[in-house]
Scaffold this motif. Structure first.
Motif, PDB file in Angstrom:
ATOM      1  N   THR A  53      47.158  37.088  45.320  1.00 30.00           N
ATOM      2  CA  THR A  53      46.145  37.862  43.834  1.00 30.00           C
ATOM      3  C   THR A  53      46.570  36.442  43.045  1.00 30.00           C
ATOM      4  O   THR A  53      47.348  36.010  42.239  1.00 30.00           O
ATOM      5  N   THR A  81      39.331  38.565  52.794  1.00 26.98           N
ATOM      6  CA  THR A  81      39.557  37.269  51.414  1.00 26.98           C
ATOM      7  C   THR A  81      38.308  38.432  50.287  1.00 26.98           C
ATOM      8  O   THR A  81      38.204  39.359  50.975  1.00 26.98           O
ATOM      9  N   GLU A  83      37.425  39.565  46.302  1.00 24.39           N
ATOM     10  CA  GLU A  83      36.975  39.519  44.971  1.00 24.39           C
ATOM     11  C   GLU A  83      36.773  40.520  43.937  1.00 24.39           C
ATOM     12  O   GLU A  83      36.382  41.612  44.449  1.00 24.39           O
ATOM     13  N   THR A  85      34.772  40.777  40.270  1.00 25.91           N
ATOM     14  CA  THR A  85      34.095  40.636  39.464  1.00 25.91           C
ATOM     15  C   THR A  85      33.910  42.137  38.345  1.00 25.91           C
ATOM     16  O   THR A  85      33.698  42.876  38.720  1.00 25.91           O
ATOM     17  N   LEU A  91      34.447  36.396  37.425  1.00 30.41           N
ATOM     18  CA  LEU A  91      35.404  36.565  38.880  1.00 30.41           C
ATOM     19  C   LEU A  91      36.623  36.825  37.219  1.00 30.41           C
ATOM     20  O   LEU A  91      37.083  35.906  36.903  1.00 30.41           O
ATOM     21  N   ARG A  94      40.610  37.036  42.996  1.00 31.97           N
ATOM     22  CA  ARG A  94      40.608  36.819  43.852  1.00 31.97           C
ATOM     23  C   ARG A  94      42.456  36.712  44.826  1.00 31.97           C
ATOM     24  O   ARG A  94      42.839  36.392  44.315  1.00 31.97           O
ATOM     25  N   GLN A  96      44.153  37.234  48.586  1.00 33.87           N
ATOM     26  CA  GLN A  96      44.253  37.142  50.294  1.00 33.87           C
ATOM     27  C   GLN A  96      44.760  38.165  50.648  1.00 33.87           C
ATOM     28  O   GLN A  96      45.821  38.486  50.098  1.00 33.87           O
TER      29      GLN A  96
END
Length: 106
Positions: A53, A81, A83, A85, A91, A94, A96
Protein backbone atom coordinates in the motif's frame (compact mmCIF):
# COMPACT_ATOMS: atom_id res chain seq x y z
CA UNK A 1 -19.23 -3.11 1.45
CA UNK A 2 -21.47 -1.35 -1.01
CA UNK A 3 -20.83 -3.63 -4.00
CA UNK A 4 -19.37 -7.13 -4.23
CA UNK A 5 -18.68 -8.64 -7.64
CA UNK A 6 -16.09 -10.88 -9.23
CA UNK A 7 -14.94 -8.02 -11.46
CA UNK A 8 -14.71 -5.37 -8.75
CA UNK A 9 -15.61 -4.54 -5.18
CA UNK A 10 -16.51 -1.21 -3.57
CA UNK A 11 -16.79 -0.09 0.06
CA UNK A 12 -17.00 3.05 2.15
CA UNK A 13 -15.04 3.62 5.36
CA UNK A 14 -15.02 6.45 7.87
CA UNK A 15 -11.70 6.09 9.73
CA UNK A 16 -10.61 8.03 12.78
CA UNK A 17 -8.10 10.76 11.99
CA UNK A 18 -5.29 9.08 13.91
CA UNK A 19 -5.77 5.54 12.64
CA UNK A 20 -3.86 5.29 9.34
CA UNK A 21 -3.66 1.50 9.46
CA UNK A 22 -7.45 1.44 8.96
CA UNK A 23 -6.89 2.76 5.42
CA UNK A 24 -4.45 -0.02 4.53
CA UNK A 25 -6.67 -2.63 6.16
CA UNK A 26 -9.69 -1.42 4.22
CA UNK A 27 -7.78 -1.69 0.96
CA UNK A 28 -6.75 -5.29 1.70
CA UNK A 29 -10.22 -6.26 2.95
CA UNK A 30 -12.06 -4.99 -0.11
CA UNK A 31 -9.63 -6.80 -2.45
CA UNK A 32 -9.96 -10.02 -0.41
CA UNK A 33 -13.75 -9.94 -0.47
CA UNK A 34 -13.76 -9.46 -4.25
CA UNK A 35 -11.20 -12.23 -4.76
CA UNK A 36 -13.19 -14.59 -2.55
CA UNK A 37 -16.36 -13.78 -4.48
CA UNK A 38 -14.52 -14.75 -7.66
CA UNK A 39 -13.89 -18.31 -6.41
CA UNK A 40 -17.00 -18.77 -4.25
CA UNK A 41 -18.86 -20.71 -6.97
CA UNK A 42 -16.07 -23.30 -6.79
CA UNK A 43 -16.50 -23.60 -3.02
CA UNK A 44 -13.28 -21.70 -2.36
CA UNK A 45 -12.04 -18.50 -0.80
CA UNK A 46 -9.01 -16.25 -1.29
CA UNK A 47 -6.23 -15.64 1.22
CA UNK A 48 -3.89 -12.65 0.97
CA UNK A 49 -0.20 -13.51 0.56
CA UNK A 50 1.19 -10.05 -0.22
CA UNK A 51 -0.08 -6.51 0.28
CA UNK A 52 1.65 -3.32 -0.82
CA UNK A 53 0.00 0.00 0.00
CA UNK A 54 1.26 3.47 -0.93
CA UNK A 55 -0.14 6.31 1.18
CA UNK A 56 -0.23 9.40 -1.02
CA UNK A 57 -1.82 12.13 1.09
CA UNK A 58 -3.04 12.58 4.65
CA UNK A 59 -6.68 12.13 5.54
CA UNK A 60 -8.10 13.67 8.69
CA UNK A 61 -11.86 13.28 8.57
CA UNK A 62 -14.75 12.19 6.41
CA UNK A 63 -15.79 9.16 4.47
CA UNK A 64 -13.48 7.37 2.06
CA UNK A 65 -14.35 5.18 -0.90
CA UNK A 66 -12.38 2.01 -1.61
CA UNK A 67 -12.55 0.46 -5.08
CA UNK A 68 -10.73 -2.79 -5.84
CA UNK A 69 -10.42 -4.41 -9.28
CA UNK A 70 -8.77 -7.62 -10.44
CA UNK A 71 -5.68 -7.39 -12.64
CA UNK A 72 -5.30 -11.16 -12.98
CA UNK A 73 -7.54 -14.00 -11.84
CA UNK A 74 -5.77 -17.32 -12.31
CA UNK A 75 -6.54 -20.78 -11.00
CA UNK A 76 -4.10 -20.54 -8.07
CA UNK A 77 -3.43 -16.81 -7.62
CA UNK A 78 -5.16 -13.49 -8.12
CA UNK A 79 -3.73 -9.96 -8.27
CA UNK A 80 -5.99 -7.04 -7.35
CA UNK A 81 -5.37 -3.28 -7.33
CA UNK A 82 -7.27 -0.88 -5.11
CA UNK A 83 -7.64 2.86 -4.74
CA UNK A 84 -8.93 4.88 -1.83
CA UNK A 85 -10.38 8.29 -2.60
CA UNK A 86 -11.93 11.02 -0.47
CA UNK A 87 -15.22 12.85 -0.98
CA UNK A 88 -13.49 15.21 -3.46
CA UNK A 89 -12.22 12.22 -5.52
CA UNK A 90 -8.61 12.85 -4.44
CA UNK A 91 -6.46 9.75 -4.30
CA UNK A 92 -5.51 9.02 -0.67
CA UNK A 93 -3.86 5.62 -1.10
CA UNK A 94 -3.36 2.93 -3.71
CA UNK A 95 -2.14 -0.58 -3.50
CA UNK A 96 -2.11 -4.10 -4.78
CA UNK A 97 -2.89 -7.40 -3.13
CA UNK A 98 -1.81 -10.86 -4.28
CA UNK A 99 -4.12 -13.64 -3.10
CA UNK A 100 -4.01 -17.42 -3.10
CA UNK A 101 -7.19 -19.24 -4.15
CA UNK A 102 -7.92 -21.87 -1.54
CA UNK A 103 -10.11 -24.32 -3.41
CA UNK A 104 -11.54 -27.61 -2.09
CA UNK A 105 -9.06 -29.64 -4.18
CA UNK A 106 -6.01 -27.62 -2.96
Amino acid sequence: MTEIEQRGTRAEVDPAATVLHVVGSALESVASVGASAAVADSGGYAVGVNNQTDFLRPHREGRLEVLARPVHQGRALQLWTAEITDADSRLIARGQVRLFNHLPEN
